[in-house]
Design an enzyme around this catalytic site. Structure first.
Site, mmCIF file in Angstrom:
data_model
loop_
_atom_site.group_PDB
_atom_site.id
_atom_site.type_symbol
_atom_site.label_atom_id
_atom_site.label_comp_id
_atom_site.label_asym_id
_atom_site.label_seq_id
_atom_site.Cartn_x
_atom_site.Cartn_y
_atom_site.Cartn_z
ATOM 1 N N GLU A 244 148.060 63.273 41.474
ATOM 2 C CA GLU A 244 147.120 64.158 42.147
ATOM 3 C C GLU A 244 146.591 65.225 41.197
ATOM 4 O O GLU A 244 145.383 65.497 41.165
ATOM 5 C CB GLU A 244 147.796 64.806 43.355
ATOM 6 C CG GLU A 244 146.848 65.673 44.172
ATOM 7 C CD GLU A 244 147.466 66.146 45.466
ATOM 8 O OE1 GLU A 244 147.469 65.357 46.439
ATOM 9 O OE2 GLU A 244 147.958 67.292 45.509
ATOM 10 N N ARG A 270 112.085 79.213 35.049
ATOM 11 C CA ARG A 270 112.004 80.572 35.579
ATOM 12 C C ARG A 270 111.518 81.517 34.482
ATOM 13 O O ARG A 270 112.093 81.559 33.382
ATOM 14 C CB ARG A 270 113.377 81.003 36.082
ATOM 15 C CG ARG A 270 113.545 82.476 36.417
ATOM 16 C CD ARG A 270 112.797 82.881 37.642
ATOM 17 N NE ARG A 270 113.216 84.208 38.094
ATOM 18 C CZ ARG A 270 112.557 84.925 38.990
ATOM 19 N NH1 ARG A 270 111.436 84.437 39.524
ATOM 20 N NH2 ARG A 270 112.990 86.105 39.354
#
Length: 407
Positions: A244, A270
């Site tokens: 895990e 931007r």
């Protein structure tokens, strides 16, 4: 050791990325507000073979090695916006399928693995209790031998997939006085009498990944429900955590990659003070740091995955989990800075990714615990071996007799 992905691995990752982008995570904003997993997404993942990635073909799996699984799951995370779904998939695969595969009897494997592979069953992993979180072996859940079976009693908290699980891997002790050596694992089916599931807590992030509290009251299970031998639970848990911690956050690598790509595009489009914001070093360097963290997390994840077939002594799983979780939080904070006020809105996914990432520093062991475990495996906190100081020869008189004033 060559950790570069092969063409086959990259092709699978690309297919899962496309699946995630086109078919998974639809209406994520509405479902997150309602704390709801989309059942159709789980079925789509099953049909795509995601639940079957590491399992042998004999049980319906794809038989992939851990490194291939890591690459594939990163691809899925790159395309899928639903981090909660990705977390639930990981809990099902790494903490339930793998323990059954490695420790189950042939009967248990044939009963559970094909159904876990094709999505007919959902798995959950129940360890945490009110007083047993990072101290996972301080369990109070009891397993009492009764005739040809066991009676389980106790309460488990924060169990991912609990509300939808068909089978739950439960850890309990046969004798609290034995400490971690008494822990034993059991596969408990959803319809077992004495098992109840309640959703008591709402989460800050990962809201589409259901979790709940499991209560066991005089819950009787047959001896055949025991996974592995009695008192073998600590070994089973260690293997589950190795898998895990190595692979649970592999999809998050893809999420970070997608976020960085969006930041690059935004910085080039931007404009402020007459030029693109990417021309400002503060912005450019911030995105570079995001990329460096991603590269380090990926390398550690791949190293951990490549070592899963070996001994459990390596700290690679803890390093991968610690680095990836911390990198994700820092990356999404940086993305918010790049986007400014727009990054603080819900429309860019940044705030949701950040909330989701915060929980990854807690699940599967906190960041502090990962450092503790690494320190132990590195030998830093090992107890020093006691050595006896050299003994002085006894003082003697001229004739060899021991003098009365000798110390």
């Amino acid at each position: 050791m060559n950790l570069s992905p092969t063409e086959e691995q990259l092709a699978l990752a690309g297919r899962l990325r496309d699946l995630g982008a086109a078919r998974l995570g639809a209406d994520i904003e509405a479902r997150e507000r309602s704390h709801r997993l989309q059942p159709g997404d789980w079925e789509r993942c099953a049909r795509a073979g995601i639940l079957a990635l590491p399992l042998p073909t004999a049980y319906g799996g794809l038989g992939l090695d851990p490194l291939s699984c890591a690459v594939a799951m990163e691809g899925l995370g790159h395309g899928c916006r639903d981090n909660g779904l990705l977390l639930s998939l990981g809990a099902h695969i790494w903490a339930v399928e793998i323990p059954v595969l490695e420790f189950g009897t042939e009967e248990q494997k044939e009963r559970y693995l094909p159904a876990l592979c094709d999505g007919r069953m959902v798995g959950a992993h129940a360890l945490t209790e009110q007083e047993a979180g990072s101290d996972a072996m301080a369990l109070t859940a009891r397993a009492r031998r009764d005739g040809d079976g066991y009676v389980l009693d106790g309460t488990k908290r924060f169990v991912t997939n609990a509300p939808i699980a068909d089978v739950t891997l439960v850890y309990a002790t046969v004798n609290p006085a034995l400490g971690f050596t008494g822990v034993t694992a059991f596969l408990v089916d959803r319809d077992t009498e004495g098992l109840t599931v309640e959703s008591r807590f709402e989460k800050t992030g990962m809201r589409t990944s259901p979790w709940g509290e499991i209560t066991l009251r005089d819950c009787r299970v047959p001896a055949g429900a025991r996974l592995g031998a009695e008192k073998q639970g600590s070994r089973i848990l260690a293997r589950a955590m190795a898998w895990e911690r190595s692979l649970l956050l592999a999809p998050l690598l893809g999420t970070m990659r997608r976020q960085i790509e969006q930041c690059v595009q935004y910085a080039r489009s931007r404009s402020q003070f007459g030029k693109n914001i990417g021309r400002f070093e503060a912005v450019a360097h911030r995105i570079v740091d995001m990329q460096l963290r991603l590269d380090a997390a990926r390398l550690l994840t791949h190293r951990a995955a490549s070592q899963l077939g070996g001994a459990d002594a390596s700290y690679a799983p803890e390093a991968a989990k610690l680095t990836t979780s911390e990198a994700a939080v820092a990356t999404f904070l940086d993305a918010m800075q790049v986007y400014g006020g727009l990054g603080y809105t819900t429309g860019t996914d940044i705030e949701r990714n950040l909330r989701d990432a915060l929980g990854t520093r807690i699940s599967s062991g906190t960041s502090d615990l990962q450092r503790v475990l690494m320190a132990e495996k590195m030998g830093i906190t090992a107890r020093a071996r006691r050595t006896q100081p050299p003994r002085r020869p006894a003082a003697t008189g001229a004739g060899g007799e021991r003098r009365a004033d000798a110390r």
